[in-house]
Design a protein around this motif. Sequence first.
Motif, mmCIF file in Angstrom:
data_model
loop_
_atom_site.group_PDB
_atom_site.id
_atom_site.type_symbol
_atom_site.label_atom_id
_atom_site.label_comp_id
_atom_site.label_asym_id
_atom_site.label_seq_id
_atom_site.Cartn_x
_atom_site.Cartn_y
_atom_site.Cartn_z
ATOM 1 N N VAL A 1 9.549 -6.986 -2.857
ATOM 2 C CA VAL A 1 8.295 -7.874 -2.788
ATOM 3 C C VAL A 1 7.975 -8.051 -4.324
ATOM 4 O O VAL A 1 8.289 -7.648 -5.158
ATOM 5 C CB VAL A 1 7.091 -7.002 -2.119
ATOM 6 N N ARG A 2 6.993 -8.890 -4.188
ATOM 7 C CA ARG A 2 6.501 -9.634 -5.873
ATOM 8 C C ARG A 2 5.793 -8.338 -6.485
ATOM 9 O O ARG A 2 5.132 -7.845 -5.923
ATOM 10 C CB ARG A 2 5.850 -10.790 -5.607
ATOM 11 N N GLN A 3 5.999 -8.285 -7.852
ATOM 12 C CA GLN A 3 5.306 -7.605 -8.720
ATOM 13 C C GLN A 3 4.084 -7.813 -8.658
ATOM 14 O O GLN A 3 3.532 -9.061 -8.863
ATOM 15 C CB GLN A 3 6.020 -7.308 -9.858
ATOM 16 N N ILE A 4 2.912 -6.904 -8.287
ATOM 17 C CA ILE A 4 1.421 -7.220 -8.499
ATOM 18 C C ILE A 4 0.909 -6.483 -9.656
ATOM 19 O O ILE A 4 1.027 -5.316 -9.884
ATOM 20 C CB ILE A 4 0.739 -6.727 -7.133
ATOM 21 N N GLU A 5 0.377 -7.136 -10.683
ATOM 22 C CA GLU A 5 -0.366 -6.738 -11.655
ATOM 23 C C GLU A 5 -1.706 -6.092 -11.455
ATOM 24 O O GLU A 5 -2.585 -6.882 -10.706
ATOM 25 C CB GLU A 5 -0.501 -8.069 -12.730
ATOM 26 N N THR B 1 7.289 -0.343 -9.595
ATOM 27 C CA THR B 1 7.426 -1.702 -9.916
ATOM 28 C C THR B 1 8.756 -2.289 -8.913
ATOM 29 O O THR B 1 9.676 -1.812 -9.007
ATOM 30 C CB THR B 1 7.948 -1.915 -11.406
ATOM 31 N N HIS C 1 10.926 -5.439 -7.611
ATOM 32 C CA HIS C 1 11.633 -6.546 -8.046
ATOM 33 C C HIS C 1 11.110 -8.007 -7.638
ATOM 34 O O HIS C 1 10.250 -7.842 -6.472
ATOM 35 C CB HIS C 1 13.205 -6.830 -7.873
ATOM 36 N N THR C 2 11.167 -9.212 -8.138
ATOM 37 C CA THR C 2 10.617 -10.134 -7.525
ATOM 38 C C THR C 2 11.331 -10.762 -6.363
ATOM 39 O O THR C 2 12.522 -10.919 -6.314
ATOM 40 C CB THR C 2 10.471 -11.508 -8.829
ATOM 41 N N THR C 3 10.597 -11.150 -5.202
ATOM 42 C CA THR C 3 11.210 -11.796 -4.052
ATOM 43 C C THR C 3 11.848 -13.044 -4.331
ATOM 44 O O THR C 3 11.127 -13.959 -5.039
ATOM 45 C CB THR C 3 10.064 -11.731 -2.828
ATOM 46 N N PRO C 4 13.077 -13.332 -3.902
ATOM 47 C CA PRO C 4 13.366 -14.880 -3.707
ATOM 48 C C PRO C 4 12.835 -15.562 -3.011
ATOM 49 O O PRO C 4 11.701 -15.061 -2.075
ATOM 50 C CB PRO C 4 14.879 -14.762 -3.537
#
Length: 234
Positions: free
Chosen positions: A3-7, A27, A29-32
């Motif tokens: 899933v996308r990293q959420i700040e 943390t 990884h960024t999802t494609p």
Amino acid sequence: MMVRQIEPSIDVNAALGDNDASMVTTTFHTTPAISTYLVAFVISDFVYISEEYRGVMQRIFTSPRIADKGRKALKNAVRTVAMFEDYFGIDYPLAKLDHIALKKNFGSAMENWGLITYKEDNLVQQDGADLHKKLKDILTQNHEIAHQWFGNLVSPQWWTYAWLNEGFATYFSYVITDLLYPEYKTMDFFLTDIAERAYSYNYMTVRPMTYYVEKESEVLSVFDIISYQRAACV
């Protein structure tokens, strides 16, 4: 699933105090680019066994009581991903592929990208299972792995074309299983399990494979013998 990293919008440590040792930061990884129906999360106290091959970490998650019974599924998953990569000439694009054995699951399995969920009985090796059951379980797992390419890496524009997902995944699960386990004569089984059913008079549903749907009930209705068996034959 990655899933996308959420700040965070606030400084958690500052808000709670630096002495709170119970806080853990994760943390991701960024999802494609991904179709939304393939997003999944599992929260559990499961254990896992794992193996990494060609840069892909694969894990079988189960309840602790059956941890050892996932070893054959793990071995099959590693071999199957490698075979698909070689057959298609396209690498599996994620860094991991998890397989989760659940007591309850919608259908036998679901191909969520990087996080495949299964009914427990379809993933872990059962004591005393006959040859037919063993082959069906391998085909189920390989069908979901095939979806990592057909449906996940490439997705149809709309549910109208669901047969492109299911037909290709069904067909290639048999092809790859036949290559990996020639002793099972899997393509002979394809004729009786898939082809005879697809063209049986009892299953002659009158609709084309490419069939427009819109409502949720209509979407669910196209996951039938035409999208799976007949599309696989075509």
